[in-house]
Design a protein around this motif. Structure first.
Motif, short mmCIF file in Angstrom:
data_model
loop_
_atom_site.label_atom_id
_atom_site.label_comp_id
_atom_site.label_asym_id
_atom_site.label_seq_id
_atom_site.Cartn_x
_atom_site.Cartn_y
_atom_site.Cartn_z
N ALA A 11 0.81 -1.22 0.00
CA ALA A 11 0.00 0.00 0.00
C ALA A 11 0.85 1.27 0.00
N PHE A 12 2.10 1.16 0.41
CA PHE A 12 2.96 2.33 0.48
C PHE A 12 3.93 2.44 -0.69
N GLY A 13 3.73 1.62 -1.72
CA GLY A 13 4.55 1.73 -2.92
C GLY A 13 5.84 0.94 -2.90
N CYS A 14 6.01 0.07 -1.92
CA CYS A 14 7.21 -0.76 -1.87
C CYS A 14 7.07 -1.95 -2.82
N ILE A 15 8.19 -2.50 -3.23
CA ILE A 15 8.17 -3.72 -4.03
C ILE A 15 8.31 -4.89 -3.07
N PRO A 16 7.27 -5.70 -2.92
CA PRO A 16 7.33 -6.82 -1.99
C PRO A 16 8.30 -7.91 -2.47
N ILE A 17 9.14 -8.37 -1.55
CA ILE A 17 9.97 -9.54 -1.77
C ILE A 17 9.56 -10.51 -0.68
N SER B 296 4.03 -0.13 -8.16
CA SER B 296 3.28 0.61 -7.15
C SER B 296 1.83 0.80 -7.57
N SER B 297 1.61 1.17 -8.82
CA SER B 297 0.25 1.37 -9.32
C SER B 297 -0.55 0.08 -9.27
N ARG B 298 0.06 -1.01 -9.72
CA ARG B 298 -0.62 -2.31 -9.71
C ARG B 298 -0.96 -2.71 -8.28
N ASN B 299 -0.02 -2.53 -7.36
CA ASN B 299 -0.26 -2.93 -5.97
C ASN B 299 -1.33 -2.07 -5.31
N LYS B 300 -1.35 -0.79 -5.61
CA LYS B 300 -2.39 0.07 -5.05
C LYS B 300 -3.77 -0.36 -5.56
#
Length: 79
Positions: free
Chosen positions: A2-8, A49-53
């Motif tokens: 939600a904060f624009g991070c790339i999850p690993i 980030s856009s996709r995750n949001k």
């Protein structure tokens, strides 16, 4: 997410529900973490980030989960 991070994340069922590998994050085994960091750095942060949001808005807001929760109760009560 939600904060624009790339999850690993590790390869667990709960993570696979949210992350599509190399699309909106990375799913790795522990020995791949150093390589994953390099891969994450090379990903387009704006696209990820856009996709995750969007995913968060569709699946993880209080409003969405309230509707899901009340829908389950409605189904149970209307049986």
């Amino acid at each position: 997410m939600a904060f624009g991070c790339i999850p690993i994340v590790s390869n667990l069922p709960a993570n696979i529900e949210w992350i599509e590998n190399n699309t909106n994050g990375l799913i790795v085994v522990p020995k791949e973490v150093p390589e994953a960091l390099n891969t994450a750095i090379s990903m387009n942060i704006d696209e990820v980030s856009s996709r995750n949001k969007d995913i968060i808005q569709q699946k993880a807001t209080k409003e969405v989960n309230k509707k899901i929760f009340t829908s389950i109760y409605d189904k149970l009560l209307n049986r």
